[in-house]
Design an enzyme around this catalytic site. Structure first.
Site, mmCIF file in Angstrom:
data_model
loop_
_atom_site.group_PDB
_atom_site.id
_atom_site.type_symbol
_atom_site.label_atom_id
_atom_site.label_comp_id
_atom_site.label_asym_id
_atom_site.label_seq_id
_atom_site.Cartn_x
_atom_site.Cartn_y
_atom_site.Cartn_z
ATOM 1 N N MET A 22 1.007 -1.452 0.253
ATOM 2 C CA MET A 22 -0.184 -0.140 0.167
ATOM 3 C C MET A 22 0.826 1.200 -0.165
ATOM 4 O O MET A 22 0.196 2.564 0.509
ATOM 5 C CB MET A 22 -1.036 -0.052 1.344
ATOM 6 C CG MET A 22 -1.903 -1.052 1.066
ATOM 7 S SD MET A 22 -3.520 -0.765 2.477
ATOM 8 C CE MET A 22 -2.778 -0.186 3.615
ATOM 9 N N GLY A 23 1.668 1.351 -0.697
ATOM 10 C CA GLY A 23 2.981 2.322 -0.454
ATOM 11 C C GLY A 23 3.437 2.285 0.569
ATOM 12 O O GLY A 23 3.603 2.016 1.651
ATOM 13 N N GLY A 28 11.217 -2.293 4.950
ATOM 14 C CA GLY A 28 10.776 -3.896 5.204
ATOM 15 C C GLY A 28 10.362 -3.992 4.188
ATOM 16 O O GLY A 28 10.082 -4.879 3.462
ATOM 17 N N HIS A 29 9.604 -3.446 2.935
ATOM 18 C CA HIS A 29 8.613 -3.957 1.936
ATOM 19 C C HIS A 29 10.748 -4.150 0.754
ATOM 20 O O HIS A 29 10.485 -4.990 0.137
ATOM 21 C CB HIS A 29 8.455 -2.170 0.966
ATOM 22 C CG HIS A 29 7.352 -2.005 1.516
ATOM 23 N ND1 HIS A 29 7.299 -0.718 2.792
ATOM 24 C CD2 HIS A 29 6.239 -2.364 1.866
ATOM 25 C CE1 HIS A 29 5.509 -0.707 3.120
ATOM 26 N NE2 HIS A 29 5.366 -1.406 2.327
ATOM 27 N N GLY A 139 5.022 -9.858 4.464
ATOM 28 C CA GLY A 139 5.454 -10.002 5.304
ATOM 29 C C GLY A 139 5.111 -10.687 6.683
ATOM 30 O O GLY A 139 3.918 -10.562 7.182
ATOM 31 N N ASP A 142 2.824 -8.787 9.457
ATOM 32 C CA ASP A 142 1.357 -9.067 9.464
ATOM 33 C C ASP A 142 1.127 -10.300 9.648
ATOM 34 O O ASP A 142 0.405 -10.917 8.373
ATOM 35 C CB ASP A 142 0.466 -8.559 7.757
ATOM 36 C CG ASP A 142 1.750 -7.035 8.546
ATOM 37 O OD1 ASP A 142 0.395 -5.935 9.049
ATOM 38 O OD2 ASP A 142 1.608 -6.240 7.540
ATOM 39 N N SER A 177 7.017 -0.339 9.564
ATOM 40 C CA SER A 177 6.104 0.104 9.189
ATOM 41 C C SER A 177 5.645 1.321 9.005
ATOM 42 O O SER A 177 6.578 1.994 9.284
ATOM 43 C CB SER A 177 5.158 -0.487 10.685
ATOM 44 O OG SER A 177 3.519 -0.020 9.990
ATOM 45 N N SER A 178 5.223 1.260 7.979
ATOM 46 C CA SER A 178 4.577 2.444 6.986
ATOM 47 C C SER A 178 3.899 3.247 7.974
ATOM 48 O O SER A 178 4.436 4.164 8.104
ATOM 49 C CB SER A 178 3.313 2.093 6.001
ATOM 50 O OG SER A 178 3.507 1.610 4.892
HETATM 51 O O1 PAF Z 1 0.351 -5.622 3.703
HETATM 52 C C1 PAF Z 1 0.023 -4.779 2.686
HETATM 53 O O2 PAF Z 1 0.930 -3.794 2.869
HETATM 54 C C2 PAF Z 1 -1.927 -4.423 2.813
HETATM 55 O O3 PAF Z 1 -2.527 -5.077 3.612
HETATM 56 C C3 PAF Z 1 -1.818 -5.703 1.340
HETATM 57 C C4 PAF Z 1 -1.328 -6.868 2.252
HETATM 58 C C5 PAF Z 1 -0.621 -4.814 0.447
HETATM 59 C C6 PAF Z 1 -3.237 -5.399 0.337
HETATM 60 O O4 PAF Z 1 -4.132 -4.267 0.252
#
Ligand code: PAF
Length: 273
Positions: A22-23, A28-29, A139, A142, A177-178
């Site tokens: 979700m940007g 982490g991403h 990840g 979550d 985390s964002s």
């Molecule tokens: O973990 C996230 O960023 C969101 O829940 C996901 C998996 C992209 C779904 O919108």
């Protein structure tokens, strides 16, 4: 890197590894993306802030949105596709499948954020249907989301390999985390307590076998102006209360620091006596 709004036939001819986001991207991403690149498939990052998974409008409005910055960073990561769909492409007016996250979707995160996991599973299902990836990476931070996604993939018999990306932490142990972007420096200091208490809960559980860690540690949070929502020891393979046969455990936590909801977890094994 091709920035795309829709998926066409040419793209579908590739074997795709999808990293859904979700940007407001962070290390982490980047670690999920790095893992994806090692697979040698076409790597697609999706960036879609899925309003359906926010049960409170204000939370959606306040969620960090940094699309321009995200595009710049991704340009240096040599990914193949950045998929930034419009809302009506993901959720067409002529209909789409919704996914019910079941009983577990109403517990822990789902208890405090009603409808959250239905929204997550619905968008992930849509992404899977549209992109048809061979592999998707999520990840482990979550943990409940990951558990429910794996369950959905099994139930729907999707031939998609789900890779679990390790949680990335800063030097203090705070899980990236964002939402950390919404914390002050002071808030970030306080937020370290989540990981600290996860570790203390594990030690306490090793020593006592007592599952009541919420009761044991809640006062430490309130003394620090942190509202603890849940702190639970679970069987990580079932996401339910541990039993005699439990092999691997997960301790999950959610708490509000400066009104920002943070979650974290640790997973471990306990040798049988
Ligand atoms: O973990 C996230 O960023 C969101 O829940 C996901 C998996 C992209 C779904 O919108």
């Amino acid at each position: 890197m091709k920035i795309i709004k829709e998926i066409d036939q040419e793209i579908l001819e590739n074997d795709i590894c999808l990293v859904p986001t979700m940007g407001a991207l962070h290390e982490g991403h980047f670690s999920l993306i790095k893992e994806g690149k090692e697979l040698g498939l076409q790597l697609m990052v999706s960036l879609f802030i899925n309003e359906m998974q926010f049960n409170i409008k204000e939370d959606f409005i306040n969620y960090p949105k940094r699309i321009e910055e995200d595009i710049k960073v991704l340009e240096n990561l040599e990914i193949d596709y950045l998929f930034i769909p419009e809302n009506n492409y993901i959720y067409p007016l002529d209909g789409f499948d919704t996914v019910d996250s079941g009983a577990l979707g109403k517990k822990f995160e789902g208890d405090s954020r009603p409808g959250h996991f239905d929204g997550v599973l619905t968008v992930v299902n849509r992404l899977f249907q549209i992109i048809k990836p061979k592999v998707a990476i999520f990840g482990k931070k979550d943990a409940q989301q990951l558990f429910l996604i794996k369950e959905m993939v099994n139930k729907k018999n999707y031939q998609i390999k789900i890779i679990e990306g390790l949680t990335v932490r800063d030097d203090s142990g705070l899980a990236l985390s964002s939402r950390n972007l919404l914390l002050s420096e002071f808030g970030k200091e306080k937020a370290r307590l989540l990981h600290d208490i996860l570790n203390q809960s594990k030690t306490y559980f090793f020593e006592t076998k007592d599952l009541l860690v919420f009761e044991k540690f809640n006062s430490i949070f309130s003394r620090n102006d942190i509202t603890l929502d849940y702190l639970e020891i679970l069987d990580s393979e079932t996401f339910t209360k541990p039993e005699d046969g439990t092999d691997t455990y997960i301790i999950v936590i959610a708490a509000y620091v400066e009104n920002i909801r943070l979650i974290d977890n640790i997973e471990f094994r306990m040798e049988k006596e």
